[in-house]
Write a protein that holds these residues in place. Structure first.
Motif, PDB file in Angstrom:
ATOM      1  N   ALA A  60       0.793  -1.227   0.000  1.00  0.00           N
ATOM      2  CA  ALA A  60       0.000   0.000   0.000  1.00  0.00           C
ATOM      3  C   ALA A  60       0.830   1.284   0.000  1.00  0.00           C
ATOM      4  CB  ALA A  60      -0.933  -0.005   1.211  1.00  0.00           C
ATOM      5  N   GLU A  61       2.048   1.241  -0.467  1.00  0.00           N
ATOM      6  CA  GLU A  61       2.843   2.462  -0.483  1.00  0.00           C
ATOM      7  C   GLU A  61       3.286   2.798  -1.901  1.00  0.00           C
ATOM      8  OE1 GLU A  61       7.261   0.714   0.559  1.00  0.00           O
ATOM      9  OE2 GLU A  61       6.067   1.551   2.165  1.00  0.00           O
ATOM     10  N   HIS A  62       3.990   3.894  -2.035  1.00  0.00           N
ATOM     11  CA  HIS A  62       4.534   4.288  -3.335  1.00  0.00           C
ATOM     12  C   HIS A  62       5.652   3.334  -3.721  1.00  0.00           C
ATOM     13  CE1 HIS A  62       2.235   7.971  -3.479  1.00  0.00           C
ATOM     14  NE2 HIS A  62       2.578   8.217  -2.223  1.00  0.00           N
ATOM     15  N   PRO A  63       5.881   3.138  -5.008  1.00  0.00           N
ATOM     16  CA  PRO A  63       6.941   2.211  -5.414  1.00  0.00           C
ATOM     17  C   PRO A  63       8.330   2.703  -5.014  1.00  0.00           C
ATOM     18  CG  PRO A  63       6.025   3.326  -7.328  1.00  0.00           C
ATOM     19  CD  PRO A  63       5.187   3.716  -6.155  1.00  0.00           C
ATOM     20  N   LEU A  64       9.179   1.758  -4.591  1.00  0.00           N
ATOM     21  CA  LEU A  64      10.577   2.087  -4.300  1.00  0.00           C
ATOM     22  C   LEU A  64      11.303   2.438  -5.591  1.00  0.00           C
ATOM     23  CD1 LEU A  64      11.608  -0.796  -1.878  1.00  0.00           C
ATOM     24  CD2 LEU A  64      11.342   1.621  -1.313  1.00  0.00           C
ATOM     25  N   TYR A  65      11.070   1.619  -6.619  1.00  0.00           N
ATOM     26  CA  TYR A  65      11.716   1.803  -7.918  1.00  0.00           C
ATOM     27  C   TYR A  65      10.715   1.523  -9.017  1.00  0.00           C
ATOM     28  CZ  TYR A  65      15.865   1.342  -5.057  1.00  0.00           C
ATOM     29  OH  TYR A  65      16.806   1.513  -4.082  1.00  0.00           O
ATOM     30  N   ARG A  66      10.949   2.175 -10.153  1.00  0.00           N
ATOM     31  CA  ARG A  66      10.196   1.894 -11.372  1.00  0.00           C
ATOM     32  C   ARG A  66      11.200   1.536 -12.453  1.00  0.00           C
ATOM     33  NH1 ARG A  66       8.178   7.129 -10.786  1.00  0.00           N
ATOM     34  NH2 ARG A  66       8.748   7.514 -12.950  1.00  0.00           N
ATOM     35  N   GLY A  78      18.410   5.532 -24.746  1.00  0.00           N
ATOM     36  CA  GLY A  78      18.211   4.134 -24.380  1.00  0.00           C
ATOM     37  C   GLY A  78      16.794   3.954 -23.884  1.00  0.00           C
ATOM     38  N   GLN A  79      16.205   2.818 -24.209  1.00  0.00           N
ATOM     39  CA  GLN A  79      14.788   2.640 -23.908  1.00  0.00           C
ATOM     40  C   GLN A  79      14.488   2.203 -22.476  1.00  0.00           C
ATOM     41  OE1 GLN A  79      12.837  -0.309 -26.293  1.00  0.00           O
ATOM     42  NE2 GLN A  79      14.504  -1.781 -26.132  1.00  0.00           N
ATOM     43  N   TYR A  80      15.504   1.789 -21.719  1.00  0.00           N
ATOM     44  CA  TYR A  80      15.271   1.321 -20.344  1.00  0.00           C
ATOM     45  C   TYR A  80      15.769   2.350 -19.340  1.00  0.00           C
ATOM     46  CZ  TYR A  80      14.818  -3.097 -22.806  1.00  0.00           C
ATOM     47  OH  TYR A  80      14.442  -4.074 -23.672  1.00  0.00           O
ATOM     48  N   ALA A  81      15.048   2.455 -18.213  1.00  0.00           N
ATOM     49  CA  ALA A  81      15.458   3.369 -17.148  1.00  0.00           C
ATOM     50  C   ALA A  81      15.014   2.806 -15.804  1.00  0.00           C
ATOM     51  CB  ALA A  81      14.851   4.754 -17.344  1.00  0.00           C
ATOM     52  N   LEU A 100      19.881  -2.601 -14.937  1.00  0.00           N
ATOM     53  CA  LEU A 100      19.458  -3.180 -13.661  1.00  0.00           C
ATOM     54  C   LEU A 100      20.604  -3.371 -12.677  1.00  0.00           C
ATOM     55  CD1 LEU A 100      16.798  -5.791 -14.807  1.00  0.00           C
ATOM     56  CD2 LEU A 100      16.432  -3.518 -13.849  1.00  0.00           C
ATOM     57  N   ARG A 101      21.829  -3.236 -13.144  1.00  0.00           N
ATOM     58  CA  ARG A 101      22.978  -3.397 -12.237  1.00  0.00           C
ATOM     59  C   ARG A 101      22.962  -2.371 -11.109  1.00  0.00           C
ATOM     60  NH1 ARG A 101      27.840  -5.064 -16.283  1.00  0.00           N
ATOM     61  NH2 ARG A 101      27.131  -7.202 -16.554  1.00  0.00           N
ATOM     62  N   VAL A 102      22.360  -1.215 -11.339  1.00  0.00           N
ATOM     63  CA  VAL A 102      22.262  -0.206 -10.284  1.00  0.00           C
ATOM     64  C   VAL A 102      21.461  -0.760  -9.098  1.00  0.00           C
ATOM     65  CG1 VAL A 102      20.187   1.006 -11.111  1.00  0.00           C
ATOM     66  CG2 VAL A 102      21.917   2.251  -9.848  1.00  0.00           C
ATOM     67  N   LEU A 103      20.505  -1.640  -9.351  1.00  0.00           N
ATOM     68  CA  LEU A 103      19.724  -2.255  -8.276  1.00  0.00           C
ATOM     69  C   LEU A 103      20.446  -3.460  -7.685  1.00  0.00           C
ATOM     70  CD1 LEU A 103      16.181  -2.036  -9.883  1.00  0.00           C
ATOM     71  CD2 LEU A 103      17.198  -0.543  -8.156  1.00  0.00           C
ATOM     72  N   GLU A 104      21.236  -4.164  -8.484  1.00  0.00           N
ATOM     73  CA  GLU A 104      21.986  -5.309  -7.965  1.00  0.00           C
ATOM     74  C   GLU A 104      23.026  -4.868  -6.949  1.00  0.00           C
ATOM     75  OE1 GLU A 104      23.464  -7.777 -11.102  1.00  0.00           O
ATOM     76  OE2 GLU A 104      21.459  -8.203 -11.844  1.00  0.00           O
TER      77      GLU A 104
END
Length: 112
Positions: A60-66, A78-81, A100-104
């Motif tokens: 029930a909260e705002h997303p951490l990441y999109r 680039g098409q991904y962010a 996605l490495r920024v999240l890894e």
């Protein structure tokens, strides 16, 4: 003379969506983050110009990441962010795994 509409392969898509291989990469990271106790829920939106994979710590909260896919930016930025909770773009590029490495990196910190 009758008019024929273009075949579906040439028509512009009504909405942008993640491909099965893209979802496989995203869900692999998601599973590891759930196992680490960092993430709990996700949502997927397919809109006209963007597909969004939202990650939540609680439902029930705002997303951490999109994680966004914007095909119109394919030739530019680039098409991904990956976008943070505050709207800041953390990483952008053409290669989903690279973006996605920024999240890894956050996963490595969570495990230590």
């Amino acid at each position: 003379m009758s008019y024929q509409s273009p075949s579906p392969s040439f028509a512009a898509p009504d909405q942008v969506a993640f491909h099965r291989t893209e979802l496989g990469v995203i869900l692999s990271l998601y599973g590891r983050m759930v196992a680490a106790g960092e993430w709990r829920d996700y949502g997927i939106s397919s809109l006209r110009e963007v597909a969004v994979f939202s990650v939540f710590r609680r439902t029930a909260e705002h997303p951490l990441y999109r994680i966004e896919k914007r095909p119109k930016l394919r030739c530019k930025q680039g098409q991904y962010a990956v976008i943070g909770m505050d709207g800041q773009i953390l990483k952008r590029g053409a290669d989903l795994r690279q973006v996605l490495r920024v999240l890894e990196r956050k996963l490595i910190r969570a495990v230590e």
